[in-house]
Structures are given as structure tokens and as C-alpha cells.
Design an enzyme around this catalytic site. Structure first.
Site, PDB file in Angstrom:
ATOM      1  CE  LYS A 120      -1.401   1.849   3.969  1.00  8.78           C
ATOM      2  NZ  LYS A 120      -1.423   3.161   4.502  1.00  8.78           N
ATOM      3  CG  ASN A 121       2.677   2.662   3.895  1.00  8.90           C
ATOM      4  OD1 ASN A 121       1.530   3.337   3.685  1.00  8.90           O
ATOM      5  ND2 ASN A 121       2.806   2.112   4.694  1.00  8.90           N
ATOM      6  CB  CYS A 163      -4.535  10.131  12.258  1.00 13.09           C
ATOM      7  SG  CYS A 163      -2.769   9.471  12.241  1.00 13.09           S
ATOM      8  NE  ARG A 192       1.143  10.458  11.069  1.00 10.94           N
ATOM      9  CZ  ARG A 192       0.830   9.678   9.462  1.00 10.94           C
ATOM     10  NH1 ARG A 192      -0.484   8.265   9.785  1.00 10.94           N
ATOM     11  NH2 ARG A 192       1.072   8.696   8.725  1.00 10.94           N
ATOM     12  CG  ASP A 212       3.792   1.146   9.870  1.00  9.23           C
ATOM     13  OD1 ASP A 212       3.604   1.081   8.392  1.00  9.23           O
ATOM     14  OD2 ASP A 212       3.101   1.776  10.864  1.00  9.23           O
ATOM     15  NE  ARG A 265      -6.508   4.890   5.901  1.00  8.06           N
ATOM     16  CZ  ARG A 265      -6.089   6.046   6.005  1.00  8.06           C
ATOM     17  NH1 ARG A 265      -6.348   6.212   7.407  1.00  8.06           N
ATOM     18  NH2 ARG A 265      -5.269   5.843   5.985  1.00  8.06           N
TER      19      ARG A 265
HETATM   20  C1  EPZ Z   1       4.615   6.949   6.501  1.00  8.95           C
HETATM   21  O1  EPZ Z   1       4.022   7.301   7.033  1.00  8.95           O
HETATM   22  C2  EPZ Z   1       3.491   4.953   6.768  1.00  8.95           C
HETATM   23  N1  EPZ Z   1       2.595   6.028   5.755  1.00  8.95           N
HETATM   24  C3  EPZ Z   1       2.836   5.401   7.572  1.00  8.95           C
HETATM   25  O2  EPZ Z   1       2.619   4.069   7.617  1.00  8.95           O
HETATM   26  C4  EPZ Z   1       4.395   4.461   8.434  1.00  8.95           C
HETATM   27  O3  EPZ Z   1       3.581   4.038  10.122  1.00  8.95           O
HETATM   28  C5  EPZ Z   1       5.525   5.566   8.821  1.00  8.95           C
HETATM   29  O4  EPZ Z   1       5.831   5.629   7.535  1.00  8.95           O
HETATM   30  C6  EPZ Z   1       6.654   5.518   9.439  1.00  8.95           C
HETATM   31  O5  EPZ Z   1       7.403   4.133   9.438  1.00  8.95           O
HETATM   32  C7  EPZ Z   1       2.701   5.540   4.103  1.00  8.95           C
HETATM   33  O6  EPZ Z   1       3.929   5.990   3.714  1.00  8.95           O
HETATM   34  C8  EPZ Z   1       1.787   6.599   3.422  1.00  8.95           C
HETATM   35  P1  EPZ Z   1       6.898   9.470   8.577  1.00  8.95           P
HETATM   36  P2  EPZ Z   1       4.503   9.052   7.161  1.00  8.95           P
HETATM   37  O7  EPZ Z   1       6.483  10.924   7.693  1.00  8.95           O
HETATM   38  O8  EPZ Z   1       5.204   9.548   6.124  1.00  8.95           O
HETATM   39  C9  EPZ Z   1       7.044  13.048  12.365  1.00  8.95           C
HETATM   40  C10 EPZ Z   1       0.720   2.643   8.067  1.00  8.95           C
HETATM   41  O9  EPZ Z   1       0.296   1.951   8.780  1.00  8.95           O
HETATM   42  N2  EPZ Z   1       6.653  13.882  11.328  1.00  8.95           N
HETATM   43  O10 EPZ Z   1       7.897   9.346   8.312  1.00  8.95           O
HETATM   44  O11 EPZ Z   1       3.239   9.833   7.624  1.00  8.95           O
HETATM   45  C11 EPZ Z   1       5.873  12.137  12.747  1.00  8.95           C
HETATM   46  O12 EPZ Z   1       4.418  12.853  13.341  1.00  8.95           O
HETATM   47  C12 EPZ Z   1       1.163   3.878   8.263  1.00  8.95           C
HETATM   48  O13 EPZ Z   1       0.432   2.240   6.503  1.00  8.95           O
HETATM   49  C13 EPZ Z   1       6.786  15.344  11.814  1.00  8.95           C
HETATM   50  O14 EPZ Z   1       7.450  15.497  12.991  1.00  8.95           O
HETATM   51  O15 EPZ Z   1       4.988   9.035   8.747  1.00  8.95           O
HETATM   52  C14 EPZ Z   1       6.353  10.707  13.762  1.00  8.95           C
HETATM   53  O16 EPZ Z   1       6.224  11.124  14.301  1.00  8.95           O
HETATM   54  C15 EPZ Z   1       0.847   4.459   9.420  1.00  8.95           C
HETATM   55  N3  EPZ Z   1       7.066  16.058  10.381  1.00  8.95           N
HETATM   56  C16 EPZ Z   1       6.912  10.717  12.387  1.00  8.95           C
HETATM   57  O17 EPZ Z   1       7.673  11.805  11.915  1.00  8.95           O
HETATM   58  C17 EPZ Z   1       6.847  15.957   9.562  1.00  8.95           C
HETATM   59  O18 EPZ Z   1       7.293  16.757   8.071  1.00  8.95           O
HETATM   60  C18 EPZ Z   1       7.265   9.603  11.325  1.00  8.95           C
HETATM   61  O19 EPZ Z   1       6.684  10.168  10.746  1.00  8.95           O
HETATM   62  C19 EPZ Z   1       6.839  14.502   9.219  1.00  8.95           C
HETATM   63  C20 EPZ Z   1       6.609  13.688  11.025  1.00  8.95           C
END
Ligand code: EPZ
Length: 417
Positions: free
Chosen positions: A22-23, A116, A121, A304, A396
Site C-alpha cells: 500500500k505505502n 489521526c 502527524r 507498523d 485501508r
Molecule cells: C509513513 O507515514 C507510512 N504511511 C506509515 O504507515 C508509517 O507508520 C510511517 O511512514 C513510519 O514508518 C505511508 O507511507 C502512506 P513519517 P508518514 O513522516 O510518512 C513525524 C500505515 O499503517 N513527522 O515517517 O506520515 C511524524 O509525526 C501507516 O500504513 C514530523 O514531525 O510517517 C512521526 O512521528 C501509518 N514532521 C514521525 O515523524 C513531518 O513533516 C514519522 O513520520 C513528518 C513526520
């Protein structure tokens, strides 16, 4: 709203196929915005997040076809450079439309993705990167407005290896002539998959999947045809279920090197695993050894698969702890597991689990995609009936999950309420 009804404990046996990631699919589908040529992505799972992406790309003016796991995108009219609140709020990953839009049209207006269940996020890392490319960033009424006269290549060091920010900035850089370097980049396999697609489109991406990615952009990018990698999180979910309750479960369509952290942990609990090149066989061990866990950016143990691991440790013979280091609120499943008889205490970002002899079926509620998966694993090993409400969360990210699990012996049914 649908629910799952599971009669446990189930005996799991047989073969289960993993769908496409998916991702990875989400990021690659948004990369189609970078070109007006036809793009084809194969192996795309049939999920509600893919449907939302279809809606968003169509809203912007792309012509989309999705069937038999094949997603085709072409462009016949000028694109709208806006992603509205109603669509973005359904799927946070919609933010991935912004990087390609900015690169191609030099302006984009998109709704701030809401938070969420698992956290606020924020998208500050994405926006900092866009500013480095020379974009003007404005926030107005819940929308982000990006504008730029001419994007320039940049060296960007991420304050955290954000998966989405890495993907967004890679896509923007692919249409910027000159060399962009992203440091402290996320190393997830989905990043590598996106890098392969951007290379097919005519960018020159090196180091995708490592902490430093170099992107030489091009003035114009071609369309692509690509097959998405298998979903390592779906595979990991099935492996943990198998470690708990399988006489022998073969998980097929897997890239084992995407799961080294989990495989290592499962072996330590006493589960038996046979790792082949594209499948993994797992047999449960009656006596589950308690093993501690810390979630980390890839290649560390993935957040995840945290709730699934917690369900597993709930029946371990002893105490274990799970430290969640990626999201600030990813323990929503704990209260639900406790309703099933688990013995878990939370202190700050660590859950302390005391293994119990039995879990008892109960009515529980999925709070996010992976919490829901953890509850399925718990229900499959609990005595009696477990009803999991709000399975739209699970839909999802898990394609036909009740059919797949029923085919390996789990008594699971979907009911509509
Ligand atoms: C991706 O989300 C995945 N989603 C998530 O999977 C996964 O849990 C996550 O990466 C971590 O591996 C998709 O790929 C669609 P991040 P993403 O940006 O990109 C903070 C699932 O279950 N952060 O790596 O949103 C954030 O708050 C989903 O399939 C900032 O602070 O994750 C978090 O604490 C859930 N500022 C951490 O970084 C930003 O601008 C990791 O977020 C961006 C992120």
C-alpha cells in the site's frame, strides 16, 4: 459500519499470499502527476486508500482506470493544482500530491492533512524541504499554498528520516535540473521502489534506500510501467499470527530482506521460521519467550508491526516491554487488548506486558489500521467470540484479509451493521 466476528482460538495452516505494498503504491501513484504521459502500476492492492487516491487524482483531472490490481493513469486535460479538504482528510498520504504538483506547475494548494489516532502527524519537514527548493509557503484557512517562480536544486538535511517527506522531496527534485541531495533520508523499501520508478521516468536517482539520496532532475519526465513491491507490513502481520497459532503457515510473495528485524525477533521468541527467497514458512512454538522491542526507522523494527507484536507478547511466558519511538500516541490498542484479558501497563512511550495464560474473546474497536490488525491476531488466539468494530480502518491496508485468513483456517466473518 462493518465488523469482524472471530471464533477463537483458531488453528492456522496452509499458504497465504501477500498483496502489493500500500505505502509504496501510494507514493508511486502520486508520481504520475510529474508527467502528462501514461503511467501503469501493477500489483496494486484493492484498498480504500487506493480508492481515495483514485478519487484525488481524478478530481485533479487525471484519467484513471483501476482493475485486476492494475492502475492506469493518463492525462487528457489541464490539471487542477488543488487537493481539497474532503479528500485529504480521508487519507494523510494525500500530502504526497504536493511535491509533484509544485515541481510540475510551480504552485499547489492543498488541505493540511488532519492528525489521526496515532498522532498529530505534522508536515513541517515536507514544508522545510519545499522552502529549500525556493518555494514560498503560506498557510491559509487550513490550506497550504506553495508557489515558486523557479525551483532550484538543494542540499536538504531532514531533522527526522520522515518517509513521506523523503518521498515528497524526491519527487519534487526529479523535475529540477541539477543535483539535489537529501540527507538523513528515510531508508524504507518503499523509498527504494519510488526511486526505481523515478529513474524509469528519466530522473537520475542514486542512494534511494540509504540515508543519502542524490537526485538529478530532468526538465520533462516520461510515463512508466512498474510492479509494486510486496507489502512487508502485511507479510509481517501474517508471520506474527503464524508464530502464535500456526501448525505451519507459508507466507508467499515476500522479500525477506525487508523483514530482517521482525524475523530476528520472531526467532528469539522460539518460533520456527524457514526463510526462502520469496516465501517464509512459520510454525508456532507452544512456549512463547518474552522479547523486548523498540520501534525505529527502517531497518529497525517497524512501528507498523508494533500492535501485532503486542498481541503476541500478551500470551508470552513472562514480562516484556515495547518502546514506541515513532508516533506519540500509538498505544490505542492497549485498552482493547486489556478488555480481552491482557495484562499491560503504559508509562510514557513504553508498554509493560505481563504474559497471561489465556485471552478471552470480547467486543473491541479498531482505532487505526495496524491496531486493527493487532486485534485480529489477538482474536484469533482468544477463547470465544471476538467482535472487532470499525474494520474500515483495517480495510485501508489489508486486501481481502478475512478471505485470506479464512482460507488458512481462521473462523472469521464480516458483518454489516
Ligand atoms: C509513513 O507515514 C507510512 N504511511 C506509515 O504507515 C508509517 O507508520 C510511517 O511512514 C513510519 O514508518 C505511508 O507511507 C502512506 P513519517 P508518514 O513522516 O510518512 C513525524 C500505515 O499503517 N513527522 O515517517 O506520515 C511524524 O509525526 C501507516 O500504513 C514530523 O514531525 O510517517 C512521526 O512521528 C501509518 N514532521 C514521525 O515523524 C513531518 O513533516 C514519522 O513520520 C513528518 C513526520
Amino acid at each position: 459500519m462493518d465488523s469482524f466476528i472471530i471464533e477463537g482460538p483458531g488453528k492456522i495452516n496452509g499458504e497465504i499470499n501477500v498483496s502489493g505494498s500500500k505505502n509504496s503504491a501510494l507514493a508511486i501513484l502520486f508520481a504520475s502527476i510529474l508527467t502528462d504521459e501514461k503511467c501503469v502500476l501493477n500489483g496494486v492492492p484493492e484498498l480504500s486508500d487506493i480508492k481515495t487516491t483514485y478519487e484525488l487524482l481524478s478530481y485533479c483531472g487525471k484519467s484513471c482506470f483501476f482493475g485486476f490490481n492494475r492502475f492506469e493513469i493518463s492525462e487528457s486535460s489541464k490539471l487542477l493544482t488543488e487537493a481539497p479538504y474532503d479528500l485529504v482528510r480521508k487519507m494523510r498520504a494525500s500530502v504526497l500530491i504536493s511535491g509533484p504538483m509544485l515541481a510540475r506547475f510551480k504552485s499547489v494548494k492543498f488541505s493540511m492533512p488532519g492528525g489521526c489516532a496515532i498522532g498529530v502527524r505534522p508536515i513541517d519537514i515536507h514544508l522545510e524541504g519545499f522552502k529549500k527548493f525556493g518555494a514560498d509557503v503560506k498557510l491559509d484557512g487550513g490550506y497550504v499554498i506553495l508557489k515558486v517562480k523557479k525551483l532550484k536544486p538543494a542540499v536538504i538535511k531532514l531533522k527526522f528520516p520522515s518517509v513521506g517527506a523523503t518521498e515528497n522531496l524526491m519527487m519534487t527534485a526529479s523535475l529540477i535540473e541539477g543535483e539535489t541531495v537529501i540527507k538523513n533520508a528515510a531508508c524504507e523499501p518503499e523509498i527504494e521502489d519510488l526511486g526505481e520508478v523515478l529513474n524509469k521516468m528519466g530522473a537520475v536517482v542514486s542512494g534511494a534506500g540509504t540515508e543519502e539520496i542524490k537526485i538529478k532532475g530532468s526538465k520533462k519526465l516520461r510515463g512508466f510501467e512498474h510492479k509494486v513491491i510486496p507489502d512487508r507490513i502485511e507479510a509481517g502481520t501474517f508471520l506474527i499470527l503464524g508464530a502464535m497459532s500456526a501448525q505451519k503457515l507459508t507466507v508467499k510473495n515476500v522479500i525477506p530482506q525487508h523483514l530482517t528485524a521482525l524475523i530476528e525477533k520472531l526467532k528469539k521468541t522460539g518460533a520456527e521460521l524457514i526463510v526462502n527467497n520469496d516465501e517464509i514458512k512459520v510454525c508456532s512454538n507452544k512456549h512463547i519467550k518474552p522479547i523486548n522491542l523498540k520501534t525505529e526507522p527502517y531497518p529497525g523494527y517497524p512501528t507498523d508491526l508494533q500492535s501485532q507484536w503486542m498481541a503476541y507478547m500478551s500470551l508470552a511466558e513472562g514480562k516484556s516491554q515495547i518502546e514506541e519511538n515513532i508516533f506519540e500516541n500509538r498505544f490505542m490498542h492497549v485498552a482493547e487488548l486489556i478488555r480481552m484479558g491482557a495484562d499491560i501497563e503504559i508509562k510514557r512511550n513504553t508498554a509493560y506486558i505481563k504474559g497471561v495464560k489465556k485471552l478471552i474473546g470480547a467486543t473491541v474497536m479498531a482505532s487505526d489500521l495496524r491496531a486493527g490488525a493487532g486485534l485480529i491476531i489477538a482474536g484469533a488466539n482468544a477463547y470465544g467470540t471476538t467482535k472487532i468494530r470499525r474494520v474500515y480502518h483495517i480495510d485501508r491496508g489489508y486486501e481481502k484479509i478475512e478471505q485470506k485468513l479464512a482460507s488458512v483456517g481462521l473462523n472469521i466473518k464480516r458483518t454489516e451493521e
